[in-house]
Design a protein around this motif. Structure first.
Motif, short mmCIF file in Angstrom:
data_model
loop_
_atom_site.label_atom_id
_atom_site.label_comp_id
_atom_site.label_asym_id
_atom_site.label_seq_id
_atom_site.Cartn_x
_atom_site.Cartn_y
_atom_site.Cartn_z
N GLY A 78 0.49 81.52 83.98
CA GLY A 78 1.94 81.65 83.88
C GLY A 78 2.34 82.69 82.84
N PRO A 79 3.62 82.98 82.75
CA PRO A 79 4.10 84.00 81.82
C PRO A 79 3.79 83.65 80.36
CG PRO A 79 5.86 83.35 83.31
CD PRO A 79 4.68 82.49 83.60
N ARG A 80 3.89 82.38 80.01
CA ARG A 80 3.63 81.98 78.62
C ARG A 80 2.14 82.19 78.27
NH1 ARG A 80 6.00 76.58 76.59
NH2 ARG A 80 7.53 77.95 75.67
N LYS A 81 1.24 81.76 79.15
CA LYS A 81 -0.19 81.94 78.94
C LYS A 81 -0.55 83.43 78.96
CE LYS A 81 -4.43 80.43 78.57
NZ LYS A 81 -4.95 79.86 77.36
N ASP A 82 0.12 84.18 79.80
CA ASP A 82 -0.11 85.62 79.88
C ASP A 82 0.23 86.29 78.55
OD1 ASP A 82 -0.85 87.95 81.16
OD2 ASP A 82 1.11 88.29 82.07
N ASP A 83 1.36 85.93 77.95
CA ASP A 83 1.75 86.49 76.65
C ASP A 83 0.79 86.05 75.54
OD1 ASP A 83 3.90 87.83 77.71
OD2 ASP A 83 5.36 86.26 77.22
N GLU A 84 0.33 84.81 75.60
CA GLU A 84 -0.62 84.31 74.61
C GLU A 84 -1.94 85.08 74.68
OE1 GLU A 84 -3.14 80.22 73.92
OE2 GLU A 84 -1.07 80.03 74.65
#
Length: 137
Positions: A9-15
């Motif tokens: 997801g976008p959050r995991k991608d940014d992390e």
């Protein structure tokens, strides 16, 4: 935004992007990956050139070591002598090496050159130094 088959997801991608930021900027390993870094060689490790196989023990090994010494001397001389120096006699070579802050080992090798000869290039100097060295048997 459609992600298709991406399971992150976008959050995991940014992390993940944040975790890799130091690695991507530096172009080398970061402290997080220290376990994967190759260890530096120890002081007593045998130096192995990646360019070829390890020479066998005995006479061939001694000859290979002598050739490696000769090649390293040639490279050091070429690093510290300019083309304008040649043709040169022994004293001119020594003066040029001292002016260019050559290492003591290179200066010692140059001091073993015979006096009274003129050298056209670094290869002739290395040959003269090799002839002046005592033969080991």
């Amino acid at each position: 935004m459609e992600r298709g088959s991406n399971q992150v997801g976008p959050r995991k991608d940014d992390e993940m992007k944040h975790e890799l930021e130091g690695y991507l900027r530096s172009g080398q390993h970061t402290h997080v990956e220290e376990g994967n870094d190759p260890e530096p060689p120890a002081d007593d490790d045998i130096r192995v050139d990646p360019g070829g196989p390890v020479p066998p023990p005995g006479g061939e090994r001694d000859q290979a070591l002598a050739e490696a010494d000769t090649e390293s001397l040639r490279l050091e001389l070429a690093r510290h002598l300019e083309r304008a120096t040649f043709p040169a006699d022994r004293q001119t070579v020594l003066d040029a090496l001292q002016a260019n802050h050559a290492p003591d080992t290179v200066l010692e090798a140059a001091r073993s050159m015979p006096d009274g000869a003129t050298y056209a290039n670094v290869t002739e100097i290395v040959a003269a130094v090799a002839d002046a060295r005592p033969r080991q048997r």
